[in-house]
Design a protein around this motif. Structure first.
Motif, PDB file in Angstrom:
ATOM      1  N   TYR A  21     -24.326  10.776 -10.184  1.00 13.19           N
ATOM      2  CA  TYR A  21     -23.407  10.799  -9.431  1.00 13.19           C
ATOM      3  C   TYR A  21     -21.990  10.530 -10.432  1.00 13.19           C
ATOM      4  CZ  TYR A  21     -25.447  12.720  -5.002  1.00 13.19           C
ATOM      5  OH  TYR A  21     -26.552  13.132  -3.999  1.00 13.19           O
ATOM      6  N   TYR A  22     -21.285  10.521 -10.159  1.00 10.16           N
ATOM      7  CA  TYR A  22     -19.835  10.623 -10.821  1.00 10.16           C
ATOM      8  C   TYR A  22     -18.588   9.740 -10.098  1.00 10.16           C
ATOM      9  CZ  TYR A  22     -22.977  11.443 -14.685  1.00 10.16           C
ATOM     10  OH  TYR A  22     -24.757  11.259 -15.344  1.00 10.16           O
ATOM     11  N   LEU A  23     -18.042   8.560 -10.486  1.00 11.93           N
ATOM     12  CA  LEU A  23     -16.868   8.797  -9.254  1.00 11.93           C
ATOM     13  C   LEU A  23     -15.875   9.137 -10.103  1.00 11.93           C
ATOM     14  CD1 LEU A  23     -16.030   7.471  -6.757  1.00 11.93           C
ATOM     15  CD2 LEU A  23     -16.327   5.310  -7.574  1.00 11.93           C
ATOM     16  N   ILE A  24     -14.993   9.821  -9.723  1.00 11.04           N
ATOM     17  CA  ILE A  24     -13.977  10.645 -10.678  1.00 11.04           C
ATOM     18  C   ILE A  24     -12.524  10.260  -9.630  1.00 11.04           C
ATOM     19  CG2 ILE A  24     -13.093  13.155 -10.767  1.00 11.04           C
ATOM     20  CD1 ILE A  24     -15.694  12.739 -12.341  1.00 11.04           C
ATOM     21  N   GLN A  25     -11.225   9.842 -11.026  1.00 14.57           N
ATOM     22  CA  GLN A  25     -10.287   9.876 -10.450  1.00 14.57           C
ATOM     23  C   GLN A  25      -9.437  10.500 -11.203  1.00 14.57           C
ATOM     24  OE1 GLN A  25      -7.513   6.787 -12.801  1.00 14.57           O
ATOM     25  NE2 GLN A  25      -7.942   5.494 -11.067  1.00 14.57           N
ATOM     26  N   TRP A  26      -8.816  10.794  -9.919  1.00 16.24           N
ATOM     27  CA  TRP A  26      -7.614  12.007 -10.374  1.00 16.24           C
ATOM     28  C   TRP A  26      -6.754  12.347 -10.918  1.00 16.24           C
ATOM     29  CZ3 TRP A  26     -10.909  16.860  -9.981  1.00 16.24           C
ATOM     30  CH2 TRP A  26     -11.848  16.315  -9.267  1.00 16.24           C
ATOM     31  N   LYS A  27      -5.836  12.901 -11.489  1.00 14.51           N
ATOM     32  CA  LYS A  27      -4.614  12.937 -11.775  1.00 14.51           C
ATOM     33  C   LYS A  27      -3.447  12.910 -10.410  1.00 14.51           C
ATOM     34  CE  LYS A  27      -5.419  14.542 -17.299  1.00 14.51           C
ATOM     35  NZ  LYS A  27      -4.764  15.349 -17.937  1.00 14.51           N
ATOM     36  N   ASP A  28      -2.517  12.783 -10.693  1.00 15.78           N
ATOM     37  CA  ASP A  28      -1.724  12.451 -10.091  1.00 15.78           C
ATOM     38  C   ASP A  28      -1.320  14.342  -9.512  1.00 15.78           C
ATOM     39  OD1 ASP A  28      -1.813   9.692  -9.093  1.00 15.78           O
ATOM     40  OD2 ASP A  28       0.333   9.389 -10.329  1.00 15.78           O
ATOM     41  N   THR A  29      -0.737  14.582  -8.902  1.00 12.12           N
ATOM     42  CA  THR A  29      -0.511  16.403  -8.439  1.00 12.12           C
ATOM     43  C   THR A  29       1.393  15.997  -8.330  1.00 12.12           C
ATOM     44  OG1 THR A  29      -2.263  17.043  -7.649  1.00 12.12           O
ATOM     45  CG2 THR A  29      -0.468  18.414  -7.615  1.00 12.12           C
ATOM     46  N   ILE A  30       2.105  16.899  -8.628  1.00  9.73           N
ATOM     47  CA  ILE A  30       3.182  17.005  -8.495  1.00  9.73           C
ATOM     48  C   ILE A  30       3.869  18.905  -8.477  1.00  9.73           C
ATOM     49  CG2 ILE A  30       5.696  16.698  -9.398  1.00  9.73           C
ATOM     50  CD1 ILE A  30       4.281  15.117 -11.918  1.00  9.73           C
ATOM     51  N   THR A  31       4.002  18.403  -6.825  1.00  9.90           N
ATOM     52  CA  THR A  31       4.471  20.232  -5.988  1.00  9.90           C
ATOM     53  C   THR A  31       5.848  20.001  -5.211  1.00  9.90           C
ATOM     54  OG1 THR A  31       3.753  21.498  -4.487  1.00  9.90           O
ATOM     55  CG2 THR A  31       3.245  19.388  -3.753  1.00  9.90           C
ATOM     56  N   THR A  32       6.537  21.225  -5.438  1.00  8.44           N
ATOM     57  CA  THR A  32       7.897  21.512  -4.329  1.00  8.44           C
ATOM     58  C   THR A  32       7.168  21.040  -3.180  1.00  8.44           C
ATOM     59  OG1 THR A  32       8.288  23.695  -5.272  1.00  8.44           O
ATOM     60  CG2 THR A  32       9.505  21.137  -6.371  1.00  8.44           C
ATOM     61  N   ASN A  33       5.828  22.502  -2.658  1.00  8.80           N
ATOM     62  CA  ASN A  33       5.398  22.783  -1.223  1.00  8.80           C
ATOM     63  C   ASN A  33       3.875  21.170  -1.093  1.00  8.80           C
ATOM     64  OD1 ASN A  33       4.351  24.440   0.892  1.00  8.80           O
ATOM     65  ND2 ASN A  33       4.208  25.566  -0.658  1.00  8.80           N
ATOM     66  N   ILE A  34       3.774  20.506  -0.211  1.00  9.24           N
ATOM     67  CA  ILE A  34       3.754  20.095  -0.621  1.00  9.24           C
ATOM     68  C   ILE A  34       2.845  20.266   0.853  1.00  9.24           C
ATOM     69  CG2 ILE A  34       5.044  19.026   2.218  1.00  9.24           C
ATOM     70  CD1 ILE A  34       2.335  16.455  -0.044  1.00  9.24           C
ATOM     71  N   GLU A  35       2.690  21.468   1.778  1.00  4.66           N
ATOM     72  CA  GLU A  35       1.829  22.356   2.398  1.00  4.66           C
ATOM     73  C   GLU A  35       0.650  23.182   1.139  1.00  4.66           C
ATOM     74  OE1 GLU A  35       1.799  21.994   6.326  1.00  4.66           O
ATOM     75  OE2 GLU A  35       3.632  20.820   5.539  1.00  4.66           O
ATOM     76  N   THR A  36       0.904  23.092   0.614  1.00  3.82           N
ATOM     77  CA  THR A  36      -0.319  23.856  -0.276  1.00  3.82           C
ATOM     78  C   THR A  36      -1.274  23.234  -0.125  1.00  3.82           C
ATOM     79  OG1 THR A  36       1.558  24.928  -1.464  1.00  3.82           O
ATOM     80  CG2 THR A  36      -0.763  24.097  -2.387  1.00  3.82           C
ATOM     81  N   TYR A  37      -1.558  21.413  -0.226  1.00  6.44           N
ATOM     82  CA  TYR A  37      -2.615  21.000   0.372  1.00  6.44           C
ATOM     83  C   TYR A  37      -2.407  20.004   1.337  1.00  6.44           C
ATOM     84  CZ  TYR A  37      -0.830  21.200  -4.871  1.00  6.44           C
ATOM     85  OH  TYR A  37      -0.603  21.588  -6.118  1.00  6.44           O
ATOM     86  N   LYS A  38      -2.241  20.870   2.456  1.00  6.75           N
ATOM     87  CA  LYS A  38      -2.813  20.005   3.809  1.00  6.75           C
ATOM     88  C   LYS A  38      -3.932  19.937   3.744  1.00  6.75           C
ATOM     89  CE  LYS A  38      -1.657  23.123   7.519  1.00  6.75           C
ATOM     90  NZ  LYS A  38      -0.256  23.496   8.243  1.00  6.75           N
ATOM     91  N   CYS A  39      -4.304  20.589   4.043  1.00 10.15           N
ATOM     92  CA  CYS A  39      -6.097  21.215   3.902  1.00 10.15           C
ATOM     93  C   CYS A  39      -7.014  20.289   3.417  1.00 10.15           C
ATOM     94  CB  CYS A  39      -6.463  22.968   3.431  1.00 10.15           C
ATOM     95  SG  CYS A  39      -6.759  23.189   1.385  1.00 10.15           S
ATOM     96  N   TYR A  40      -5.987  19.368   2.661  1.00  5.80           N
ATOM     97  CA  TYR A  40      -6.966  18.344   1.447  1.00  5.80           C
ATOM     98  C   TYR A  40      -6.823  16.620   2.095  1.00  5.80           C
ATOM     99  CZ  TYR A  40      -8.205  21.834  -1.606  1.00  5.80           C
ATOM    100  OH  TYR A  40      -8.854  23.256  -2.217  1.00  5.80           O
ATOM    101  N   LYS A  41      -5.755  16.334   3.236  1.00  8.76           N
ATOM    102  CA  LYS A  41      -4.850  15.617   3.552  1.00  8.76           C
ATOM    103  C   LYS A  41      -6.324  14.808   3.771  1.00  8.76           C
ATOM    104  CE  LYS A  41      -6.034  16.729   8.780  1.00  8.76           C
ATOM    105  NZ  LYS A  41      -5.400  17.129   9.882  1.00  8.76           N
ATOM    106  N   ASN A  42      -7.357  14.520   4.021  1.00  7.15           N
ATOM    107  CA  ASN A  42      -8.632  13.541   3.660  1.00  7.15           C
ATOM    108  C   ASN A  42      -8.745  13.144   2.885  1.00  7.15           C
ATOM    109  OD1 ASN A  42      -8.633  13.251   7.082  1.00  7.15           O
ATOM    110  ND2 ASN A  42     -10.404  15.097   6.593  1.00  7.15           N
ATOM    111  N   ASP A  43      -7.868  13.713   1.404  1.00  3.87           N
ATOM    112  CA  ASP A  43      -8.843  13.359   0.487  1.00  3.87           C
ATOM    113  C   ASP A  43      -7.212  11.946  -0.869  1.00  3.87           C
ATOM    114  OD1 ASP A  43     -11.136  14.116  -0.024  1.00  3.87           O
ATOM    115  OD2 ASP A  43     -10.468  16.687  -0.286  1.00  3.87           O
ATOM    116  N   ILE A  44      -6.319  12.629   0.341  1.00  6.02           N
ATOM    117  CA  ILE A  44      -4.875  12.267   0.015  1.00  6.02           C
ATOM    118  C   ILE A  44      -4.884  10.116   0.207  1.00  6.02           C
ATOM    119  CG2 ILE A  44      -2.010  12.022   0.115  1.00  6.02           C
ATOM    120  CD1 ILE A  44      -3.007  14.947   0.641  1.00  6.02           C
TER     121      ILE A  44
END
Length: 90
Positions: A21-44
């Motif tokens: 298993y590897y611990l991943i650090q993600w790059k920040d996401t830039i968006t104008t539509n925050i609703e697109t990522y609503k299903c990932y709210k626990n990962d934010i």
């Protein structure tokens, strides 16, 4: 602006029950539509608003080797080489 998730770096690893298993650090996401990522709210980790854009900072995620080997193989290879190098210098 990005519609995909990109790995920033691998920051740790472990082996549990014979699986890597590897611990991943993600790059920040830039968006104008925050609703697109609503299903990932626990990962934010944090959302910052700048004018009409949102910057999403993601929580680090433990992932199996099988899930990252094809999508971030260059970062995985670099991580393993650095780990091997540090192991050899101890």
């Amino acid at each position: 602006m990005s519609n995909t998730f990109e790995v920033n770096k691998i920051i740790d690893d472990t082996v549990t029950n014979g699986k890597s298993y590897y611990l991943i650090q993600w790059k920040d996401t830039i968006t104008t539509n925050i609703e697109t990522y609503k299903c990932y709210k626990n990962d934010i980790k944090k959302i910052t608003k700048l004018r009409k854009k949102f910057i999403i900072e993601w929580k680090n995620t433990w992932m199996k080797f099988e899930n990252i080997k094809d999508t971030c193989d260059e970062i995985l290879g670099a991580y393993l080489l650095l780990k091997l190098h540090h192991f050899g210098t101890k």
